[in-house]
Structures are given as structure tokens and as C-alpha cells.
Write a protein that holds these residues in place. Structure first.
Motif, PDB file in Angstrom:
ATOM      1  N   LEU A  33     -10.066  -0.068   5.547  1.00 13.04           N
ATOM      2  CA  LEU A  33     -10.707  -0.286   4.640  1.00 13.04           C
ATOM      3  C   LEU A  33     -10.423   0.477   3.375  1.00 13.04           C
ATOM      4  O   LEU A  33     -11.066  -0.169   2.221  1.00 13.04           O
ATOM      5  N   ALA A  34      -9.695   1.683   3.248  1.00 10.56           N
ATOM      6  CA  ALA A  34      -9.674   2.234   2.230  1.00 10.56           C
ATOM      7  C   ALA A  34      -9.073   1.456   1.138  1.00 10.56           C
ATOM      8  O   ALA A  34      -9.659   1.421  -0.154  1.00 10.56           O
ATOM      9  N   PRO A  35      -7.923   0.556   1.275  1.00 11.93           N
ATOM     10  CA  PRO A  35      -7.331  -0.272   0.113  1.00 11.93           C
ATOM     11  C   PRO A  35      -8.433  -0.917  -0.393  1.00 11.93           C
ATOM     12  O   PRO A  35      -8.332  -1.492  -1.619  1.00 11.93           O
ATOM     13  N   ARG A  40       0.813  -1.300  -0.033  1.00 13.25           N
ATOM     14  CA  ARG A  40      -0.010  -0.066  -0.149  1.00 13.25           C
ATOM     15  C   ARG A  40       0.781   1.394   0.061  1.00 13.25           C
ATOM     16  O   ARG A  40       0.320   2.287  -0.321  1.00 13.25           O
ATOM     17  N   LEU A  41       2.221   1.129   0.187  1.00 15.22           N
ATOM     18  CA  LEU A  41       2.940   2.283   0.140  1.00 15.22           C
ATOM     19  C   LEU A  41       3.178   2.735  -1.331  1.00 15.22           C
ATOM     20  O   LEU A  41       3.680   4.070  -1.364  1.00 15.22           O
ATOM     21  N   ASN A  42       3.146   2.032  -2.128  1.00 16.53           N
ATOM     22  CA  ASN A  42       3.125   2.166  -3.862  1.00 16.53           C
ATOM     23  C   ASN A  42       1.803   1.856  -4.317  1.00 16.53           C
ATOM     24  O   ASN A  42       1.895   1.574  -5.410  1.00 16.53           O
ATOM     25  N   TRP A  43       0.671   2.192  -3.540  1.00 20.99           N
ATOM     26  CA  TRP A  43      -0.645   1.604  -3.924  1.00 20.99           C
ATOM     27  C   TRP A  43      -1.040   2.167  -5.464  1.00 20.99           C
ATOM     28  O   TRP A  43      -1.512   1.559  -6.050  1.00 20.99           O
ATOM     29  N   THR A  44      -0.884   3.391  -5.365  1.00 22.57           N
ATOM     30  CA  THR A  44      -1.310   4.078  -6.658  1.00 22.57           C
ATOM     31  C   THR A  44      -0.770   3.760  -7.869  1.00 22.57           C
ATOM     32  O   THR A  44      -1.273   3.912  -9.033  1.00 22.57           O
ATOM     33  N   GLN A  55      -4.612  -3.090 -11.363  1.00 22.74           N
ATOM     34  CA  GLN A  55      -5.498  -3.804 -10.478  1.00 22.74           C
ATOM     35  C   GLN A  55      -5.268  -5.262 -10.209  1.00 22.74           C
ATOM     36  O   GLN A  55      -5.664  -5.593  -8.941  1.00 22.74           O
ATOM     37  N   THR A  56      -4.638  -5.837 -10.978  1.00 28.16           N
ATOM     38  CA  THR A  56      -4.401  -7.381 -10.809  1.00 28.16           C
ATOM     39  C   THR A  56      -3.567  -7.291  -9.362  1.00 28.16           C
ATOM     40  O   THR A  56      -3.577  -8.280  -8.431  1.00 28.16           O
ATOM     41  N   GLU A  57      -2.430  -6.528  -9.232  1.00 29.85           N
ATOM     42  CA  GLU A  57      -1.748  -6.306  -8.149  1.00 29.85           C
ATOM     43  C   GLU A  57      -2.468  -5.937  -6.654  1.00 29.85           C
ATOM     44  O   GLU A  57      -2.168  -6.371  -5.619  1.00 29.85           O
ATOM     45  N   ARG A  58      -3.227  -4.824  -6.984  1.00 30.65           N
ATOM     46  CA  ARG A  58      -4.306  -4.651  -5.802  1.00 30.65           C
ATOM     47  C   ARG A  58      -4.961  -5.798  -5.288  1.00 30.65           C
ATOM     48  O   ARG A  58      -5.149  -6.096  -4.123  1.00 30.65           O
TER      49      ARG A  58
END
Length: 286
Positions: free
Chosen positions: A189-191, A15-19, A23-26
Motif C-alpha cells: 500500500l505504500a505507493p 516503483r523502482l524509480n518512484w521518487t 504525480q501524473t506518472e504515479r
């Protein structure tokens, strides 16, 4: 196991590099089934063992605490009405599983003379997370009012795994709850809203803010937080950060990394009478 914050490499937290993630990685950052290669076998064994236990152990099954389809509770009273009661909340990202397939967990604390109660709750998309959280409080209200009639009147340790751990953190302030045990939870819950899990949950901005334990005022009751060292980094770091937040606020509790455990094998520690999580739960009523 210890109550001291362990060293960590924050660079492992996706999540430190979330942006920058696809989509697959998230999605993969929260996909416990894919991360544990033998998850299907572990789930099948769990379900079979739970069916066998429900069929063989003295219990009160499918007792309604509200009028919705899944708002029922399974009760496994101890011989002593005043014995502690483990109330277990199942996981499944608030959209899968049911109380029935976690009955095998009764074996662990029941061997030490405890009662167990396993409430069900409605699932997304039929229910919002707001409604699900409210149902957990309803089940505890019901237990406070009716538990003694079923042989359960001792102190309640509220335990939950995965999504159930978030529900534990949200219901820790209920007057019927003496202490909590949160296992392998998601506390921000944000991520989740940026993954495929949100297709069913449809989390709103207000829900993310109001239902993320990491961003809420700390409840001053004992909460023991456990996770497996082989879990996905997002879950590991949520657990560590929730513990750190509570410690900073002076709240009682300890952090328990379970060495070698993954998201599914960690449940064995709550199922075996000599399991690490059984020992941890018992310490909550010492």
C-alpha cells in the motif's frame, strides 16, 4: 499457467524509480481504467450482465451481515448444501463499485455445482481501510453462523479481484476460509499513498504497515495468485513478489499468469464455466 516464478524485467516496475516520477506518472502506474482502452465498454457489459443475473437466478439478495448501508451479502446457494462456496470480494480501489455489479461471476462456478456469496463492504472515504478489512471478517463470521440456514455449508474459497485481492490476503486466516484466490491485486500500500487514490483512503503509516500483505507474516493456507500478462507492471510485480514471499516461507500456493488478459478481461476467466480461473478455483478444493 504454472506454479514456477516466471522471468521478469524488474526495470519495468515504476516503483523502482518512484521518487523521480511526477504525480501524473504515479497516478498512471495504478490507473487501470486508463490503461485498458475499452474498459468503459467492458464495465458496461459487466454491469448489464450482473443486473440480468440478479433478476433471474434463485438467490437471497441484500441480506444484512451488519447494520451499515453496504454491509449486505448476496447468496446464490447450490442444490447441494455441502457444495463448495466461492465468496467473491469486489474491487474498485476500496472506494468504487458494489457487490451487485459482479453478480455475473456466479455463472462460472455455479455451472459446476458451487454456491456463491458476494459480500458488499463500506467504501472510502466513508470508511477507512481498517474498517473495510474488519467488515470482510464480519461477513465471514456471519456466513459461518448463518450460511447453513441459506443452504451454504460447504468449504469456502475466498476470491477477490483488484482491491478485493488485497482483502482476500488479509482474511485468508479466517477459520471459515479453506483456501484463497487473489486476482490482479495490490499487495503493497505504500505507493498507493502517493497517488490520487489516497485522497479518499487517507492511509496512515500504521495502516500501510498493518494492511500490506507483502509485509505481513505469511498465512499457511493455500493461496493461488493470478494476474493478467497485460496488466499494469505494478500489479504484475506485486503478484509475483507475494508469491515469492509465500514460497520462501513454505506456504502452499501457485502463481498463475493469464496470458493476454488485462485488468478487466481477466474476469471473463472467472465468469465462463470453462474459464481458467474457474478451473483454478476448483483445484483449491481438490
Amino acid at each position: 499457467m504454472n506454479d514456477v516464478t516466471i522471468g521478469r524485467d524488474d526495470r519495468l516496475d515504476p516503483r523502482l524509480n518512484w521518487t523521480a516520477l511526477s504525480q501524473t506518472e504515479r497516478d498512471a502506474a495504478y490507473d487501470n481504467n486508463a490503461a485498458v482502452k475499452n474498459s468503459a465498454a467492458l464495465i458496461a457489459e459487466r454491469n448489464e450482465a450482473s443486473a440480468n443475473l440478479r433478476a433471474s437466478r434463485k438467490s437471497f439478495l441484500d441480506v444484512p451481515y451488519d447494520d451499515r448501508e453496504r454491509t449486505k451479502v448476496d447468496l446464490y446457494p447450490a442444490a447441494d448444501k455441502a457444495a463448495p462456496c466461492l465468496v467473491f470480494l469486489h474491487g474498485g480501489y476500496w472506494q468504487r463499485n458494489s457487490r451487485e455489479v459482479f453478480a455475473m461471476l456466479v455463472e462460472g462456478v455455479a455451472a459446476h455445482g458451487w454456491s456463491v456469496a458476494i459480500p458488499g463492504y463500506s467504501l472510502a472515504p466513508d470508511a477507512s481501510l481498517t474498517q473495510i478489512v474488519a467488515e470482510i471478517s464480519q461477513s465471514l463470521d456471519w456466513l459461518a453462523q448463518h450460511g447453513a440456514a441459506y443452504g451454504i455449508s460447504g468449504p469456502v474459497v475466498l476470491a477477490g479481484w483488484s482491491a478485493g485481492a488485497q482483502l482476500v490476503a488479509m482474511a485468508l486466516d479466517h477459520p471459515r476460509v479453506a483456501a484463497g484466490l487473489a486476482i490482479s491485486g495490490v499487495y503493497d500500500l505504500a505507493p498507493i499513498r502517493d497517488t490520487g487514490l489516497n485522497n479518499a483512503l487517507k492511509l496512515t503509516d500504521e495502516e500501510v504497515a498493518r494492511l500490506s500483505p507483502l509485509h505481513l507474516p505469511v498465512v499457511q493456507k493455500r493461496l493461488y495468485i493470478a494476474y493478467g500478462s497485460a496488466e499494469l507492471p505494478a500489479l504484475v510485480f506485486d503478484s509475483i513478489r507475494l508469491h515469492e514471499s509465500r514460497m520462501a516461507a513454505g506456504a502452499p500456493g501457485k502463481l498463475f499468469p493469464i496470458e493476454g488478459a488485462d485488468h478487466f478481461s481477466i474476469l471473463a476467466e472467472l465468469r465462463r464455466p470453462d474459464g481458467a480461473l474457474v478451473d483454478i478455483a476448483r483445484k483449491l478444493v481438490d
